[in-house]
Design an enzyme around this catalytic site. Structure first.
Site, mmCIF file in Angstrom:
data_model
loop_
_atom_site.group_PDB
_atom_site.id
_atom_site.type_symbol
_atom_site.label_atom_id
_atom_site.label_comp_id
_atom_site.label_asym_id
_atom_site.label_seq_id
_atom_site.Cartn_x
_atom_site.Cartn_y
_atom_site.Cartn_z
ATOM 1 N N GLU A 5 23.673 94.526 36.395
ATOM 2 C CA GLU A 5 23.233 93.667 35.595
ATOM 3 C C GLU A 5 22.255 94.627 34.637
ATOM 4 O OE1 GLU A 5 21.908 93.131 32.088
ATOM 5 O OE2 GLU A 5 20.309 92.017 32.818
ATOM 6 N N GLU A 56 20.305 101.485 25.615
ATOM 7 C CA GLU A 56 19.385 101.549 27.086
ATOM 8 C C GLU A 56 20.874 102.172 27.711
ATOM 9 O OE1 GLU A 56 18.847 98.357 28.973
ATOM 10 O OE2 GLU A 56 17.065 96.951 27.874
#
Lengths: 370, 370
Positions: B120, B129
């Site tokens: 994930e 990110e």
């Protein structure tokens, strides 16, 4: 340590627009003030009002809409500039005057006194942030004799509760047991009160226990320095006793005597607000059964250095040794007998009053944080 | 500037338990992984799996529950210690091995290869990110030829939208107009994408426009360096065009061919997730009427210094000059005529494919933040 450090931090945090957004979007909060003011339109007509810590100015505008002749909107942070714009947008620049400064320092022209003080000063568990002091100072400095306070009173309540979001929910997370996660989560929360939503079904006490009742029209700053309660409450159902839940309500005046007093309630059985509830987590959970006595002592006392902060200390008491209230909601034989006796020999009100007086202890207590 | 600064910041933020709590309590997210893995039980049986960035280890446990013979749970942050405890709690310590380190640095015993990679890795608007790089590196380093990726593909979508929480809601806040508040709120949000919930009713585009389709089994890191799209979409209703809404979905393999592919959708018409939606606010709002063409260019490109960050640039285009898709959802005469012609002379699929190819531009573009 210089207490002004805290003072500056306190006001700069208010510059953050998102905080004001959160408060304005808290509908139970904003609506309670609106209703409290609009229900008293006949009172506000042509009155002089002060809004302490006006923020974006919405409470001042409610007062102006209700017919106030003059509103002094006092704001120490730069959000006061935004308040001026919003007031202009609502065409009340002739009624509302934004005063930039601490209410402790400002002066009004001709030493004028105001008919009412309106303020949304409440923090988490009512007293966090300690803005109440400023309200009491404003009252003593600026409020006419017999002037009105909006709100006029506030009460902090306590009840034992379950905290499934830090315990039970992690026993089965989509088929995976994660009690180690829950344990680690809790470990990070023992040293300060946790702001979180507690559902009504997770409240364990038969009744909510008032820690203190604050009379905004009369109480002095030293009277809100510390509160202490020792209490026994019966469990209203079987459950895991994992924390003490704190919340508050505020009551507004009903000067027309036509409506009920507006009450802003931040408890688990009311629609959630940005204050949520505050939970003091117990170091160990306890299984309780319906009727079991739960005895605790809670002390809330102002920090000696940062006067805007309160320290909360909880002690779990032995129900056999603690003094039970009269009547008591627990199922210990003596309490059941006393309750049965009192039901047969009703003697109204006096005991309740006594309990409320007990809540307002002013004795110095330990200021250890939980 | 030292890129490791970002690397360290990136991993230390993951130590925060509350982040993991947020992710675990995001039920659409956690459930999508559980369903994707459990629907493929017959595939997972006796397989070797790698979980990249295992966090608390829940995905590794799902794989073990599905019958995997071995799971390598790779975690760079200290939360890996908690993962070990949770794995033990679920009695999978013989199946799941937590490896502390960056997937880029670790080695597996005997240079073993894995059958499937589960991860994930998705951030806000999918790529925030930049964890995707690590997944692609893990794939190239550890995945068997014809191994499986969970998820196997991901798509970013865009649609013009209204943003009432930064505009319309402030025109009447309990009877007070607060457009100055809204203006100041917006001013603080022009220089970076805003993570917020957009309701389905506030989506203005006739269709969601795919910015990119990422094939986790094949795409290389350089292929996810930058994405660009120039597009025209018709307005599906009258409304105020105030921003571009971005969201993503991920699709998981269906290896049993018995079920539909599980799809984790973070769009406005699906239950909200912790990713919410991402909004690029326009400097000026525009009134659009149903059928009006809305033309824009959106470039998303990796920051040259902080490779975990993407810069997004939006240009509003003149619909008369922009190239309209075939068919186009706008009501300009030429598009209506082309649509009518195409409906009479159907020629399936090829145009759609062409559009998807166009999305994957690799030309360098300006990396100014919006």
């Amino acid at each position: 340590m210089d207490p002004n450090i805290y003072q500056n931090e306190y006001f700069s945090s208010y510059d953050d627009l998102e905080v004001h957004r959160l408060m304005l979007e808290d509908h139970p909060r904003t609506l309670a003030y609106k209703n409290a003011i609009m229900n008293n339109k006949s009172y506000f007509k042509d009155k002089i009002v002060m809004d302490v810590g006006c923020g974006t100015g919405i409470l001042s505008i409610f007062c102006a809409q209700a017919g106030a002749k003059k509103v002094y909107a006092v704001e120490a942070s730069n959000v006061g500039n935004l308040a001026r714009e919003i007031i202009k947008e609502n065409k009340f620049e002739d009624v509302i005057e934004v005063i930039h400064g601490n209410v402790e320092d400002i002066i009004l022209p001709d030493n004028i006194k105001v008919d009412a003080i309106v303020s949304e000063w409440m923090g988490f568990y009512l007293l966090h942030e300690g803005m109440l002091d400023s309200i009491l100072i404003a009252r003593d400095k600026f409020l006419k004799v017999n002037g009105e306070m909006f709100p006029e009173s506030a009460t902090i309540y306590i009840s034992p509760c379950s905290v499934p979001s830090l315990y039970k929910n992690w026993e089965d997370c989509h088929g995976v047991t994660m009690t180690s996660m829950a344990k680690q989560l809790r470990a990070s929360k023992y040293n300060k009160p946790e702001i979180m939503i507690i559902k009504e079904e997770d409240i364990l006490g038969f009744e909510e226990v008032p820690l203190c009742w604050i009379n905004l029209k009369e109480d002095t700053i030293s009277e809100v320095d510390s509160f202490s309660i020792e209490h026994v409450v019966g469990a209203k159902k079987d459950g895991m006793y994992q924390g003490l839940c704190l919340w508050f309500d505020c009551v507004f005046p009903d000067l027309t005597k036509k409506n009920e007093n507006v009450r802003l309630d931040t408890g688990p059985d009311s629609p959630p607000t940005h204050w949520k509830q505050t939970v003091i987590l117990l170091p160990e959970e306890q299984l309780v059964e319906v009727g079991d006595p739960i005895a605790f002592q809670l002390d809330m006392t102002r920090d000696a250095i940062n006067r805007r902060r309160y320290n909360i200390q909880v002690s779990l008491l032995d129900p056999d040794e603690a003094e039970h209230p009269l009547p008591c909601t627990c199922d210990l034989t003596k309490c059941l007998l006393i309750k049965a006796y009192m039901q047969q020999h009703p003697e109204p009100a006096s005991k309740t009053e006594q309990m409320e007086t007990n809540c307002l202890q002013e004795d110095p207590i330990d200021d250890d944080d939980v």
